[in-house]
Design a protein around this motif. Sequence first.
Motif, PDB file in Angstrom:
ATOM      1  N   SER A  24       0.864  -1.170   0.000  1.00 46.93           N
ATOM      2  CA  SER A  24       0.000   0.000   0.000  1.00 46.93           C
ATOM      3  C   SER A  24       0.898   1.216   0.000  1.00 46.93           C
ATOM      4  CB  SER A  24      -0.892   0.013   1.237  1.00 46.93           C
ATOM      5  OG  SER A  24      -1.957  -0.884   1.041  1.00 46.93           O
ATOM      6  N   THR A  25       0.472   2.265  -0.679  1.00 49.17           N
ATOM      7  CA  THR A  25       1.250   3.499  -0.671  1.00 49.17           C
ATOM      8  C   THR A  25       0.388   4.618  -0.112  1.00 49.17           C
ATOM      9  OG1 THR A  25       0.548   4.245  -2.865  1.00 49.17           O
ATOM     10  CG2 THR A  25       2.454   2.770  -2.780  1.00 49.17           C
ATOM     11  N   GLU A  34      -0.377   8.832   4.531  1.00 45.24           N
ATOM     12  CA  GLU A  34      -1.426   8.907   5.552  1.00 45.24           C
ATOM     13  C   GLU A  34      -1.632   7.565   6.263  1.00 45.24           C
ATOM     14  OE1 GLU A  34      -1.836   8.471   2.387  1.00 45.24           O
ATOM     15  OE2 GLU A  34      -3.839   7.835   1.760  1.00 45.24           O
ATOM     16  N   ARG A  57      -5.764   3.839   9.210  1.00 43.08           N
ATOM     17  CA  ARG A  57      -5.037   2.558   9.196  1.00 43.08           C
ATOM     18  C   ARG A  57      -5.101   1.944   7.804  1.00 43.08           C
ATOM     19  NH1 ARG A  57      -7.790   1.831  14.336  1.00 43.08           N
ATOM     20  NH2 ARG A  57      -6.354   2.522  15.959  1.00 43.08           N
ATOM     21  N   ASN A  73      -6.315  -1.659   3.009  1.00 35.99           N
ATOM     22  CA  ASN A  73      -6.242  -2.300   1.683  1.00 35.99           C
ATOM     23  C   ASN A  73      -5.303  -3.497   1.661  1.00 35.99           C
ATOM     24  OD1 ASN A  73      -7.978  -0.445   0.687  1.00 35.99           O
ATOM     25  ND2 ASN A  73      -6.508   0.637  -0.615  1.00 35.99           N
ATOM     26  N   SER A  76      -1.335  -0.449  -4.061  1.00 36.22           N
ATOM     27  CA  SER A  76      -2.616   0.271  -4.007  1.00 36.22           C
ATOM     28  C   SER A  76      -2.314   1.722  -3.685  1.00 36.22           C
ATOM     29  CB  SER A  76      -3.567  -0.368  -2.999  1.00 36.22           C
ATOM     30  OG  SER A  76      -3.515   0.304  -1.767  1.00 36.22           O
ATOM     31  N   VAL A 130      -2.219   6.464  -7.914  1.00 40.05           N
ATOM     32  CA  VAL A 130      -2.241   6.345  -9.380  1.00 40.05           C
ATOM     33  C   VAL A 130      -3.101   7.428 -10.046  1.00 40.05           C
ATOM     34  CG1 VAL A 130      -1.713   3.892  -9.577  1.00 40.05           C
ATOM     35  CG2 VAL A 130      -4.087   4.606  -9.279  1.00 40.05           C
ATOM     36  N   VAL A 148      -4.335  11.769 -10.024  1.00 38.86           N
ATOM     37  CA  VAL A 148      -3.674  12.996 -10.485  1.00 38.86           C
ATOM     38  C   VAL A 148      -3.253  13.900  -9.323  1.00 38.86           C
ATOM     39  CG1 VAL A 148      -4.830  13.006 -12.730  1.00 38.86           C
ATOM     40  CG2 VAL A 148      -5.935  14.145 -10.787  1.00 38.86           C
ATOM     41  N   PRO A 207      -8.122   4.961 -12.837  1.00 35.52           N
ATOM     42  CA  PRO A 207      -6.670   5.131 -13.019  1.00 35.52           C
ATOM     43  C   PRO A 207      -5.836   3.856 -12.808  1.00 35.52           C
ATOM     44  CG  PRO A 207      -7.413   6.236 -11.004  1.00 35.52           C
ATOM     45  CD  PRO A 207      -8.597   5.543 -11.563  1.00 35.52           C
ATOM     46  N   LEU A 214      -3.232  -0.604  -8.357  1.00 30.41           N
ATOM     47  CA  LEU A 214      -4.672  -0.375  -8.181  1.00 30.41           C
ATOM     48  C   LEU A 214      -4.903   0.984  -7.533  1.00 30.41           C
ATOM     49  CD1 LEU A 214      -5.472  -3.912  -6.705  1.00 30.41           C
ATOM     50  CD2 LEU A 214      -5.802  -3.158  -9.077  1.00 30.41           C
ATOM     51  N   ASN A 223      -8.531   4.000  -3.350  1.00 32.76           N
ATOM     52  CA  ASN A 223      -9.845   3.917  -2.709  1.00 32.76           C
ATOM     53  C   ASN A 223     -10.201   2.451  -2.492  1.00 32.76           C
ATOM     54  OD1 ASN A 223     -10.992   6.413  -2.074  1.00 32.76           O
ATOM     55  ND2 ASN A 223     -11.408   6.854  -4.230  1.00 32.76           N
ATOM     56  N   ALA A 256     -12.276   0.726  -5.136  1.00 30.89           N
ATOM     57  CA  ALA A 256     -11.577   0.617  -6.418  1.00 30.89           C
ATOM     58  C   ALA A 256     -10.501  -0.467  -6.349  1.00 30.89           C
ATOM     59  CB  ALA A 256     -10.973   1.959  -6.800  1.00 30.89           C
TER      60      ALA A 256
HETATM   61  N1  LIG Z   1      -8.909  15.485  -9.475  1.00 27.57           N
HETATM   62  C1  LIG Z   1      -9.171  14.193  -9.473  1.00 27.57           C
HETATM   63  N2  LIG Z   1      -9.150  13.578  -8.308  1.00 27.57           N
HETATM   64  C2  LIG Z   1      -9.404  12.258  -8.249  1.00 27.57           C
HETATM   65  C3  LIG Z   1      -9.699  11.563  -9.435  1.00 27.57           C
HETATM   66  C4  LIG Z   1      -9.682  12.249 -10.645  1.00 27.57           C
HETATM   67  O1  LIG Z   1      -9.928  11.693 -11.724  1.00 27.57           O
HETATM   68  N3  LIG Z   1      -9.412  13.584 -10.613  1.00 27.57           N
HETATM   69  N4  LIG Z   1      -9.989  10.252  -9.353  1.00 27.57           N
HETATM   70  C5  LIG Z   1     -10.550   9.805  -8.111  1.00 27.57           C
HETATM   71  C6  LIG Z   1     -10.660   8.402  -8.136  1.00 27.57           C
HETATM   72  S1  LIG Z   1     -11.797   7.805  -9.155  1.00 27.57           S
HETATM   73  C7  LIG Z   1      -9.926   7.586  -7.362  1.00 27.57           C
HETATM   74  S2  LIG Z   1     -10.225   5.932  -7.296  1.00 27.57           S
HETATM   75  C8  LIG Z   1      -8.856   8.082  -6.540  1.00 27.57           C
HETATM   76  C9  LIG Z   1      -7.620   7.271  -6.877  1.00 27.57           C
HETATM   77  O2  LIG Z   1      -6.680   7.654  -6.015  1.00 27.57           O
HETATM   78  P1  LIG Z   1      -5.252   6.974  -5.948  1.00 27.57           P
HETATM   79  O3  LIG Z   1      -5.212   5.674  -6.594  1.00 27.57           O
HETATM   80  O4  LIG Z   1      -4.270   7.991  -6.350  1.00 27.57           O
HETATM   81  O5  LIG Z   1      -5.154   6.637  -4.405  1.00 27.57           O
HETATM   82  P2  LIG Z   1      -4.751   7.593  -3.220  1.00 27.57           P
HETATM   83  O6  LIG Z   1      -4.856   8.993  -3.625  1.00 27.57           O
HETATM   84  O7  LIG Z   1      -3.463   7.125  -2.681  1.00 27.57           O
HETATM   85  O8  LIG Z   1      -5.881   7.222  -2.177  1.00 27.57           O
HETATM   86  C10 LIG Z   1      -7.225   7.419  -2.447  1.00 27.57           C
HETATM   87  C11 LIG Z   1      -8.033   7.218  -1.155  1.00 27.57           C
HETATM   88  O9  LIG Z   1      -7.874   5.908  -0.682  1.00 27.57           O
HETATM   89  C12 LIG Z   1      -7.318   5.895   0.630  1.00 27.57           C
HETATM   90  N5  LIG Z   1      -6.362   4.791   0.738  1.00 27.57           N
HETATM   91  C13 LIG Z   1      -5.240   4.667   0.018  1.00 27.57           C
HETATM   92  N6  LIG Z   1      -4.578   3.583   0.381  1.00 27.57           N
HETATM   93  C14 LIG Z   1      -5.283   2.997   1.360  1.00 27.57           C
HETATM   94  C15 LIG Z   1      -5.085   1.841   2.147  1.00 27.57           C
HETATM   95  N7  LIG Z   1      -4.003   1.063   1.987  1.00 27.57           N
HETATM   96  N8  LIG Z   1      -6.013   1.505   3.084  1.00 27.57           N
HETATM   97  C16 LIG Z   1      -7.110   2.308   3.242  1.00 27.57           C
HETATM   98  N9  LIG Z   1      -7.333   3.426   2.507  1.00 27.57           N
HETATM   99  C17 LIG Z   1      -6.442   3.767   1.596  1.00 27.57           C
HETATM  100  C18 LIG Z   1      -6.619   7.197   0.732  1.00 27.57           C
HETATM  101  O10 LIG Z   1      -6.398   7.613   2.052  1.00 27.57           O
HETATM  102  C19 LIG Z   1      -7.554   8.118  -0.040  1.00 27.57           C
HETATM  103  O11 LIG Z   1      -8.646   8.459   0.753  1.00 27.57           O
HETATM  104  O12 LIG Z   1      -8.586   9.430  -6.803  1.00 27.57           O
HETATM  105  C20 LIG Z   1      -9.763  10.255  -6.903  1.00 27.57           C
HETATM  106  N10 LIG Z   1      -9.374  11.600  -7.059  1.00 27.57           N
END
Ligand SMILES: Nc1nc2c(c(=O)[nH]1)N[C@H]1C(S)=C(S)[C@@H](COP(=O)(O)OP(=O)(O)OC[C@H]3O[C@@H](n4cnc5c(N)ncnc54)[C@H](O)[C@@H]3O)O[C@H]1N2
Length: 418
Positions: free
Chosen positions: A198-199, A202, A216, A219, A264, A267, A269, A298, A312, A315, A318
């Motif tokens: 996981s990356t 936070e 915590r 994922n 995870s 990925v 923006v 993404p 992956l 979220n 996702a």
């Molecule tokens: N301006 C935009 N913002 C976002 C977009 C977009 O198109 N334009 N896409 C949204 C979508 S859809 C998604 S899905 C997320 C994808 O985000 P990332 O893959 O970059 O993931 P993070 O930013 O690192 O985290 C997102 C969310 O998930 C929580 N998280 C991350 N890792 C874990 C874990 N191991 N365990 C529990 N929760 C985790 C993290 O704290 C964030 O809340 O981007 C949207 N934004």
Amino acid sequence: MKLKFGRKVISVEEARSVLSEYVKLTETEIVPLSAAFNRRLAGDIYADHPVPHFRRSGVDGYAVCAADIEEASPDNPAILRVIEHIPSGTVPELTVYSGSASRIMTGAPVPDGADCVVMLEMTDALPLLDAGVSSTQVCIKKNVPMGSNITPIAGEIVAQELLLPQGSQIGPGEAAILATFGYSYVTVFRKPRVAIFSTGSELLNVEEALQPGRIRNSNSYMLAAQVEAAGGEAVIMQALSDNVEEVEIALLETLAKVDLVITSGGVSVGDYDVLVDLFGRFAGKLLFNKVAMRPGTPTSAAFWENRLLLSLSGNPGASFVGFELFAKPLIKAMSGSPSPCPEAMTAYLDVDYDKGSAFPRYVRGTTHVENGCLRVKPSGIDKSSIMVSIKDADCLIQLPAGGSGFARGERVLIYPIK
Ligand SMILES: Nc1nc2c(c(=O)[nH]1)N[C@H]1C(S)=C(S)[C@@H](COP(=O)(O)OP(=O)(O)OC[C@H]3O[C@@H](n4cnc5c(N)ncnc54)[C@H](O)[C@@H]3O)O[C@H]1N2
Ligand code: MOO
Ligand SMILES: [Mg+2]
């Protein structure tokens, strides 16, 4: 600034097809049958003997000549002399001849000469004193046709028959076949080792106390459970911060030691979406970085240091869906599955779903059966940031792109995931 390269959207099917080009079967290993459940066979299994390998009685009763009991009825029983008792696991010594019978147990070899077995319930045993030797005779009160209650040699399985093709998953039926044919050890494909990173700066370790603004890492454990359910061996790695050097070093150290790396998060923006930074500078080959799906748009993948890296969305929803659509088929293919992709079923929507989408949606769904029909509804709030409903999902509902939503009662495709 963020995107050092563009994003070209490809379909889920195209993404799967790209990934499938990089699948390598794991090597094989020999394991005890009792430790091989759910594993996949690394070679075809043929029958080296027929089943049964002797004429087998299907009932407890008397082995007789059918001709002797042709006229038998309760009023006109056939009286036969009992010449032998044949328990299961023994071999008959005497040949049944006209006028005689052998007492026989279920599963025992039918003696030569006998061509049917009469159930015990259709007989009466009578004591007989014959020339001073205690013996028995049996009264048979029913005629049964020739062959009754006898499974012939090879009646179930013919010698040389293909029993289980390579790639068969060892479930209860396969285990029974393997045991029947003496496979106390079986050659199976090694479980793919899957490292999970996981990356996100936070993220707290599970045992850590909550801190303001931090959460915590759930994922990694969710994905590890998915890996194990898919037949892989999950290796949970220490979560990584949003520092690209740290991520690069950790992934490079790990790639060669496992069959697949899953990350995870990071990925999209965002300024700290670290996998995007990595793909902008690494020496691997980016396979895709945008998939026509929601959630998980993404989702990205790369081939790096001779290994697949599947990245992956962070979220939880996702991550979960991305795993089911891409990682599960990969793990299944690596471990020998001939049909690794999920197969669709149809179900009737149990609720109105009033959101359209530019991309096909894969909604976590819960099914139930009503009046013999499979019905499905979203497992909870259908947002990729929502984690709590994942436990209730037994399928993914595939909703096509476009439109303004779907009405209750519409037929939809679902992919079972449990
Ligand atoms: N301006 C935009 N913002 C976002 C977009 C977009 O198109 N334009 N896409 C949204 C979508 S859809 C998604 S899905 C997320 C994808 O985000 P990332 O893959 O970059 O993931 P993070 O930013 O690192 O985290 C997102 C969310 O998930 C929580 N998280 C991350 N890792 C874990 C874990 N191991 N365990 C529990 N929760 C985790 C993290 O704290 C964030 O809340 O981007 C949207 N934004
Ligand atoms: O990947 Mo996001 O979850 O498309 O919503
Ligand atoms: Mg992000």
